[in-house]
Scaffold this motif. Structure first.
Motif, PDB file in Angstrom:
ATOM      1  N   GLU A   9       0.821  -1.197   0.000  1.00  0.00           N
ATOM      2  CA  GLU A   9       0.000   0.000   0.000  1.00  0.00           C
ATOM      3  C   GLU A   9       0.863   1.258   0.000  1.00  0.00           C
ATOM      4  O   GLU A   9       2.022   1.231   0.416  1.00  0.00           O
ATOM      5  CB  GLU A   9      -0.914   0.017   1.228  1.00  0.00           C
ATOM      6  N   ALA A  10       0.275   2.346  -0.449  1.00  0.00           N
ATOM      7  CA  ALA A  10       0.927   3.653  -0.386  1.00  0.00           C
ATOM      8  C   ALA A  10       0.268   4.491   0.706  1.00  0.00           C
ATOM      9  O   ALA A  10      -0.935   4.392   0.937  1.00  0.00           O
ATOM     10  CB  ALA A  10       0.817   4.372  -1.724  1.00  0.00           C
ATOM     11  N   PHE A  11       1.072   5.286   1.391  1.00  0.00           N
ATOM     12  CA  PHE A  11       0.497   6.250   2.327  1.00  0.00           C
ATOM     13  C   PHE A  11      -0.392   7.218   1.559  1.00  0.00           C
ATOM     14  O   PHE A  11      -0.104   7.568   0.409  1.00  0.00           O
ATOM     15  CB  PHE A  11       1.599   7.038   3.046  1.00  0.00           C
ATOM     16  N   LYS A  12      -1.456   7.651   2.193  1.00  0.00           N
ATOM     17  CA  LYS A  12      -2.334   8.642   1.563  1.00  0.00           C
ATOM     18  C   LYS A  12      -1.620   9.974   1.408  1.00  0.00           C
ATOM     19  O   LYS A  12      -1.855  10.709   0.454  1.00  0.00           O
ATOM     20  CB  LYS A  12      -3.605   8.809   2.397  1.00  0.00           C
ATOM     21  N   THR A  13      -0.740  10.290   2.351  1.00  0.00           N
ATOM     22  CA  THR A  13      -0.019  11.555   2.314  1.00  0.00           C
ATOM     23  C   THR A  13       1.031  11.533   1.217  1.00  0.00           C
ATOM     24  O   THR A  13       1.844  10.618   1.138  1.00  0.00           O
ATOM     25  CB  THR A  13       0.674  11.823   3.662  1.00  0.00           C
ATOM     26  N   ARG A  14       1.003  12.546   0.368  1.00  0.00           N
ATOM     27  CA  ARG A  14       2.035  12.735  -0.643  1.00  0.00           C
ATOM     28  C   ARG A  14       2.857  13.959  -0.252  1.00  0.00           C
ATOM     29  O   ARG A  14       2.315  14.983   0.154  1.00  0.00           O
ATOM     30  CB  ARG A  14       1.409  12.940  -2.028  1.00  0.00           C
ATOM     31  N   ILE A  15       4.163  13.832  -0.351  1.00  0.00           N
ATOM     32  CA  ILE A  15       5.054  14.926   0.028  1.00  0.00           C
ATOM     33  C   ILE A  15       5.376  15.748  -1.216  1.00  0.00           C
ATOM     34  O   ILE A  15       5.914  15.224  -2.192  1.00  0.00           O
ATOM     35  CB  ILE A  15       6.346  14.389   0.684  1.00  0.00           C
ATOM     36  N   ALA A  16       5.041  17.017  -1.164  1.00  0.00           N
ATOM     37  CA  ALA A  16       5.200  17.880  -2.331  1.00  0.00           C
ATOM     38  C   ALA A  16       6.663  18.239  -2.576  1.00  0.00           C
ATOM     39  O   ALA A  16       7.495  18.213  -1.663  1.00  0.00           O
ATOM     40  CB  ALA A  16       4.381  19.157  -2.157  1.00  0.00           C
ATOM     41  N   GLN A  17       6.950  18.556  -3.819  1.00  0.00           N
ATOM     42  CA  GLN A  17       8.275  19.083  -4.165  1.00  0.00           C
ATOM     43  C   GLN A  17       8.295  20.563  -3.800  1.00  0.00           C
ATOM     44  O   GLN A  17       7.648  21.385  -4.457  1.00  0.00           O
ATOM     45  CB  GLN A  17       8.552  18.896  -5.655  1.00  0.00           C
ATOM     46  N   ARG A  18       9.012  20.893  -2.743  1.00  0.00           N
ATOM     47  CA  ARG A  18       9.037  22.266  -2.239  1.00  0.00           C
ATOM     48  C   ARG A  18      10.479  22.727  -2.063  1.00  0.00           C
ATOM     49  O   ARG A  18      11.325  21.979  -1.581  1.00  0.00           O
ATOM     50  CB  ARG A  18       8.320  22.354  -0.883  1.00  0.00           C
ATOM     51  N   GLN A  19      10.723  23.962  -2.422  1.00  0.00           N
ATOM     52  CA  GLN A  19      12.050  24.533  -2.221  1.00  0.00           C
ATOM     53  C   GLN A  19      12.408  24.604  -0.743  1.00  0.00           C
ATOM     54  O   GLN A  19      13.578  24.569  -0.378  1.00  0.00           O
ATOM     55  CB  GLN A  19      12.123  25.932  -2.840  1.00  0.00           C
ATOM     56  N   SER A  20      11.391  24.681   0.112  1.00  0.00           N
ATOM     57  CA  SER A  20      11.661  24.782   1.550  1.00  0.00           C
ATOM     58  C   SER A  20      12.344  23.531   2.084  1.00  0.00           C
ATOM     59  O   SER A  20      13.137  23.615   3.032  1.00  0.00           O
ATOM     60  CB  SER A  20      10.362  25.040   2.327  1.00  0.00           C
ATOM     61  N   TYR A  21      12.086  22.363   1.494  1.00  0.00           N
ATOM     62  CA  TYR A  21      12.785  21.149   1.927  1.00  0.00           C
ATOM     63  C   TYR A  21      14.274  21.259   1.595  1.00  0.00           C
ATOM     64  O   TYR A  21      15.129  20.848   2.379  1.00  0.00           O
ATOM     65  CB  TYR A  21      12.196  19.907   1.255  1.00  0.00           C
ATOM     66  N   ILE A  22      14.558  21.803   0.420  1.00  0.00           N
ATOM     67  CA  ILE A  22      15.954  21.947   0.008  1.00  0.00           C
ATOM     68  C   ILE A  22      16.654  23.008   0.852  1.00  0.00           C
ATOM     69  O   ILE A  22      17.763  22.805   1.353  1.00  0.00           O
ATOM     70  CB  ILE A  22      16.029  22.313  -1.485  1.00  0.00           C
ATOM     71  N   ARG A  23      15.985  24.162   1.020  1.00  0.00           N
ATOM     72  CA  ARG A  23      16.595  25.249   1.787  1.00  0.00           C
ATOM     73  C   ARG A  23      16.847  24.854   3.240  1.00  0.00           C
ATOM     74  O   ARG A  23      17.837  25.276   3.842  1.00  0.00           O
ATOM     75  CB  ARG A  23      15.706  26.490   1.735  1.00  0.00           C
ATOM     76  N   SER A  24      15.948  24.027   3.794  1.00  0.00           N
ATOM     77  CA  SER A  24      16.101  23.653   5.205  1.00  0.00           C
ATOM     78  C   SER A  24      17.342  22.808   5.438  1.00  0.00           C
ATOM     79  O   SER A  24      17.844  22.725   6.564  1.00  0.00           O
ATOM     80  CB  SER A  24      14.856  22.903   5.694  1.00  0.00           C
ATOM     81  N   LEU A  25      17.852  22.181   4.378  1.00  0.00           N
ATOM     82  CA  LEU A  25      19.042  21.340   4.516  1.00  0.00           C
ATOM     83  C   LEU A  25      20.331  22.094   4.214  1.00  0.00           C
ATOM     84  O   LEU A  25      21.407  21.508   4.209  1.00  0.00           O
ATOM     85  CB  LEU A  25      18.930  20.125   3.582  1.00  0.00           C
ATOM     86  N   ASN A  26      20.218  23.389   3.963  1.00  0.00           N
ATOM     87  CA  ASN A  26      21.418  24.178   3.679  1.00  0.00           C
ATOM     88  C   ASN A  26      22.187  24.542   4.945  1.00  0.00           C
ATOM     89  O   ASN A  26      23.349  24.933   4.874  1.00  0.00           O
ATOM     90  CB  ASN A  26      21.054  25.460   2.918  1.00  0.00           C
ATOM     91  N   ASN A  27      21.526  24.437   6.086  1.00  0.00           N
ATOM     92  CA  ASN A  27      22.162  24.804   7.345  1.00  0.00           C
ATOM     93  C   ASN A  27      22.183  23.606   8.284  1.00  0.00           C
ATOM     94  O   ASN A  27      21.162  22.926   8.466  1.00  0.00           O
ATOM     95  CB  ASN A  27      21.404  25.959   8.011  1.00  0.00           C
ATOM     96  N   GLU A  28      23.328  23.354   8.862  1.00  0.00           N
ATOM     97  CA  GLU A  28      23.478  22.228   9.795  1.00  0.00           C
ATOM     98  C   GLU A  28      22.436  22.310  10.905  1.00  0.00           C
ATOM     99  O   GLU A  28      22.199  23.360  11.499  1.00  0.00           O
ATOM    100  CB  GLU A  28      24.881  22.245  10.401  1.00  0.00           C
ATOM    101  N   GLY A  29      21.815  21.172  11.170  1.00  0.00           N
ATOM    102  CA  GLY A  29      20.899  21.087  12.298  1.00  0.00           C
ATOM    103  C   GLY A  29      19.504  21.611  12.030  1.00  0.00           C
ATOM    104  O   GLY A  29      18.697  21.708  12.962  1.00  0.00           O
ATOM    105  N   GLU A  30      19.174  21.941  10.774  1.00  0.00           N
ATOM    106  CA  GLU A  30      17.847  22.462  10.477  1.00  0.00           C
ATOM    107  C   GLU A  30      17.044  21.474   9.649  1.00  0.00           C
ATOM    108  O   GLU A  30      17.591  20.741   8.824  1.00  0.00           O
ATOM    109  CB  GLU A  30      17.948  23.809   9.744  1.00  0.00           C
ATOM    110  N   THR A  31      15.750  21.463   9.891  1.00  0.00           N
ATOM    111  CA  THR A  31      14.816  20.656   9.106  1.00  0.00           C
ATOM    112  C   THR A  31      13.681  21.565   8.675  1.00  0.00           C
ATOM    113  O   THR A  31      13.724  22.780   8.862  1.00  0.00           O
ATOM    114  CB  THR A  31      14.257  19.485   9.930  1.00  0.00           C
ATOM    115  N   ILE A  32      12.655  20.989   8.115  1.00  0.00           N
ATOM    116  CA  ILE A  32      11.513  21.786   7.667  1.00  0.00           C
ATOM    117  C   ILE A  32      10.867  22.520   8.840  1.00  0.00           C
ATOM    118  O   ILE A  32      10.231  23.562   8.656  1.00  0.00           O
ATOM    119  CB  ILE A  32      10.490  20.878   6.935  1.00  0.00           C
ATOM    120  N   TYR A  33      11.064  22.012  10.046  1.00  0.00           N
ATOM    121  CA  TYR A  33      10.456  22.640  11.218  1.00  0.00           C
ATOM    122  C   TYR A  33      11.160  23.932  11.621  1.00  0.00           C
ATOM    123  O   TYR A  33      10.652  24.663  12.468  1.00  0.00           O
ATOM    124  CB  TYR A  33      10.399  21.653  12.383  1.00  0.00           C
ATOM    125  N   ASN A  34      12.311  24.228  11.009  1.00  0.00           N
ATOM    126  CA  ASN A  34      12.974  25.507  11.223  1.00  0.00           C
ATOM    127  C   ASN A  34      12.566  26.538  10.177  1.00  0.00           C
ATOM    128  O   ASN A  34      13.000  27.683  10.232  1.00  0.00           O
ATOM    129  CB  ASN A  34      14.494  25.340  11.189  1.00  0.00           C
TER     130      ASN A  34
END
Length: 211
Positions: A162-187
C-alpha cells in the motif's frame, strides 16, 4: 521495545535522507525518544546532525551494525534507519530488522522499477520469518497540480504494498532547510510542508499501532 522504521530504496535521489530527518524531528517534537541510524558511506546525516535536534544519531558501517540496533538502542522509542542510495547488504539487513519499511518514490514509473529488488527482499523476509514487516510506499517530490500516472498507480497496486495517503510535495523549503546544519523543515516558515510531514507521521504511527 523500540520500533524500527527504515527509509529504503535502491535508487538514489528519491529523498530518503530528507524524509528520515524530518520524520525523526517530528517524532522527537512529539516527545518520543528517537535515534537515526546513518548508513550512507559519506555519513551525510551524521555530519548534518546538531545537538539541538530532538533526536540522536549513530552510524552503521556494515550489516552487522544493523542487526545490533535493537540490542544497542532499545531504550529509544523509535529507531530510524536512513538507507544509502543503493540496495546493499545493509539495506537488506534493515528490512529484516524493521517493523516498518517506507519506500520513497517520486511520481515516476522509472523510480518504481528501481525498487524491484527491494520488494524481493521484503517478500523474502515475509516468506521466511514468523513476524512480517509492514511496507508502505510514500510518493515524494510530488508536483502540485499533477497526478500520478496511471502506469505508476497500477504498478503500486500490483506490488501488493500500500501507499500512504499523504504525498510529500516538491518544495524549495525542503531543500533550503538542509542548507544549514541542524535544520529541518520545522525551522522554516513553510506551514504547508510542516503540516504534510505531521500528517505523514500520524499515518506512520497509525500503521505501527494497528499493524
Amino acid at each position: 521495545m523500540a520500533q524500527i522504521i527504515s527509509f529504503l530504496n535502491g535508487k538514489g535521489g528519491v529523498g530518503k535522507t530528507t524524509l528520515a530527518l524530518n520524520v525523526a524531528t517530528a517524532l522527537g517534537n512529539k516527545g518520543y525518544s528517537v535515534i537515526a541510524i546513518d548508513t550512507d558511506p559519506q555519513f551525510s546525516l551524521s555530519d548534518f546532525h546538531h545537538e539541538t535536534m530532538p533526536f540522536d544519531v549513530a552510524e552503521a558501517e556494515s550489516e552487522k551494525d544493523i542487526y545490533k540496533v535493537r540490542k544497542n538502542y532499545n531504550h529509544h522509542d523509535f529507531i530510524i534507519i536512513d538507507g544509502a542510495g543503493s540496495l546493499n547488504n545493509i539495506a537488506a539487513a534493515a528490512v529484516f530488522m524493521s517493523d516498518l519499511v517506507i519506500i520513497p518514490i517520486t511520481p515516476s514509473a522509472l523510480d518504481f522499477r528501481a525498487s524491484g529488488s527491494l520488494i524481493d527482499v521484503i517478500e523474502a523476509r515475509n516468506d521466511t520469518q514468523p513476524v512480517k514487516v509492514i511496507a508502505r510506499w510514500v510518493v515524494n517530490k510530488a508536483v502540485s497540480g499533477t497526478v500520478m500516472t496511471d502506469l505508476l498507480k497500477q504498478a503500486i497496486s500490483d506490488s501488493g504494498i500500500e501507499a500512504f495517503k499523504t504525498r510529500i510535495a516538491q518544495r524549495q523549503s525542503y531543500i533550503r532547510s538542509l542548507n544549514n546544519e541542524g535544520e529541518t523543515i520545522y525551522n522554516s516558515k513553510d506551514s504547508l510542508a510542516k503540516g504534510e510531514i505531521d500528517v505523514l507521521v500520524k499515518e506512520i504511527l497509525g500503521v505501527l499501532s494497528h499493524g
